[in-house]
Motif scaffolding. Sequence first.
Motif, mmCIF file in Angstrom:
data_model
loop_
_atom_site.group_PDB
_atom_site.id
_atom_site.type_symbol
_atom_site.label_atom_id
_atom_site.label_comp_id
_atom_site.label_asym_id
_atom_site.label_seq_id
_atom_site.Cartn_x
_atom_site.Cartn_y
_atom_site.Cartn_z
ATOM 1 N N PHE A 94 5.670 3.763 53.135
ATOM 2 C CA PHE A 94 5.282 2.619 52.313
ATOM 3 C C PHE A 94 6.397 1.608 52.412
ATOM 4 N N ARG A 95 6.077 0.436 52.937
ATOM 5 C CA ARG A 95 7.066 -0.628 53.104
ATOM 6 C C ARG A 95 6.633 -1.826 52.285
ATOM 7 N N SER A 96 7.586 -2.449 51.629
ATOM 8 C CA SER A 96 7.272 -3.622 50.831
ATOM 9 C C SER A 96 8.462 -4.571 50.821
ATOM 10 N N SER A 97 8.141 -5.858 50.773
ATOM 11 C CA SER A 97 9.195 -6.860 50.636
ATOM 12 C C SER A 97 9.621 -7.010 49.178
ATOM 13 N N SER A 98 8.913 -6.319 48.283
ATOM 14 C CA SER A 98 9.223 -6.372 46.856
ATOM 15 C C SER A 98 9.990 -5.125 46.433
ATOM 16 N N LEU A 99 11.221 -5.315 45.998
ATOM 17 C CA LEU A 99 12.037 -4.209 45.506
ATOM 18 C C LEU A 99 11.379 -3.552 44.286
ATOM 19 N N THR A 147 20.809 2.238 52.414
ATOM 20 C CA THR A 147 21.041 2.925 53.679
ATOM 21 C C THR A 147 21.461 1.880 54.712
ATOM 22 N N PRO A 148 21.861 2.307 55.917
ATOM 23 C CA PRO A 148 22.220 1.313 56.935
ATOM 24 C C PRO A 148 21.053 0.409 57.340
ATOM 25 N N TRP A 149 19.823 0.847 57.112
ATOM 26 C CA TRP A 149 18.657 0.064 57.537
ATOM 27 C C TRP A 149 17.909 -0.593 56.385
ATOM 28 N N SER A 150 18.270 -0.299 55.147
ATOM 29 C CA SER A 150 17.518 -0.848 54.025
ATOM 30 C C SER A 150 18.383 -0.946 52.773
ATOM 31 N N GLU A 151 18.118 -1.970 51.991
ATOM 32 C CA GLU A 151 18.786 -2.101 50.702
ATOM 33 C C GLU A 151 18.311 -1.020 49.731
ATOM 34 N N CYS A 152 17.061 -0.561 49.926
ATOM 35 C CA CYS A 152 16.495 0.443 49.034
ATOM 36 C C CYS A 152 15.527 1.327 49.823
ATOM 37 N N TYR A 153 15.893 2.600 49.986
ATOM 38 C CA TYR A 153 15.098 3.551 50.749
ATOM 39 C C TYR A 153 15.129 4.887 50.022
ATOM 40 N N GLY A 154 14.024 5.598 50.064
ATOM 41 C CA GLY A 154 13.977 6.946 49.497
ATOM 42 C C GLY A 154 12.780 7.697 50.038
ATOM 43 N N SER A 155 12.762 8.999 49.809
ATOM 44 C CA SER A 155 11.628 9.810 50.237
ATOM 45 C C SER A 155 11.231 10.757 49.115
ATOM 46 N N VAL A 156 9.947 11.046 49.084
ATOM 47 C CA VAL A 156 9.407 11.873 48.019
ATOM 48 C C VAL A 156 8.208 12.656 48.555
ATOM 49 N N ASN A 188 7.905 8.064 52.726
ATOM 50 C CA ASN A 188 9.158 7.319 52.848
ATOM 51 C C ASN A 188 8.890 5.935 52.275
ATOM 52 N N LEU A 189 9.747 5.469 51.407
ATOM 53 C CA LEU A 189 9.602 4.142 50.825
ATOM 54 C C LEU A 189 10.771 3.286 51.281
ATOM 55 N N ASN A 190 10.449 2.102 51.792
ATOM 56 C CA ASN A 190 11.468 1.281 52.411
ATOM 57 C C ASN A 190 11.308 -0.178 51.991
ATOM 58 N N HIS A 191 12.359 -0.735 51.395
ATOM 59 C CA HIS A 191 12.374 -2.156 51.092
ATOM 60 C C HIS A 191 12.558 -2.891 52.405
ATOM 61 N N ASP A 192 11.542 -3.610 52.825
ATOM 62 C CA ASP A 192 11.517 -4.255 54.143
ATOM 63 C C ASP A 192 11.353 -5.746 53.956
ATOM 64 N N ILE A 193 12.445 -6.493 54.048
ATOM 65 C CA ILE A 193 12.391 -7.936 53.782
ATOM 66 C C ILE A 193 11.711 -8.710 54.908
#
Length: 139
Positions: free
Chosen positions: A86-91, A114-123, A132-137
Amino acid sequence: MAKITPYFLFNGNCREAMEFYGKIFKAEPVFETYSEVKSENDPALTDETKNLISHGELKIGGETIMFADVPPAYNYNFGNNIVTAFRSSSLEDIKEVFSQLENGGNATMPLQRTPWSECYGSVTDKFGLSWNLNHDITL
């Protein structure tokens, strides 16, 4: 804006799989190895893991498919080799979706920089699906 993206996991043959799918779909594989994203002092970086793919992408018909090798320290079982990204430009979206998926589930990596994202996690959610959730600007 948000997107859900397939994320395929492999047992040491991710590079071969990406090249195979790249030929089929006429897409150029883009990837980085564990040695490119891990510090030399990181105990997870071994001779066995350094050339494995830590993250790869194929752009196919305007969509992105993601790929990675599972490091040997983790259990790779065919059946748990697909993760939904799940990628979103919204934190705020990332935090809200993570919180809801974690409810009754298990955070395998808390949200963090992380080195690739301001906000990343997995659940793993209460149904056993991995996310995997990734803040993707760039979305």
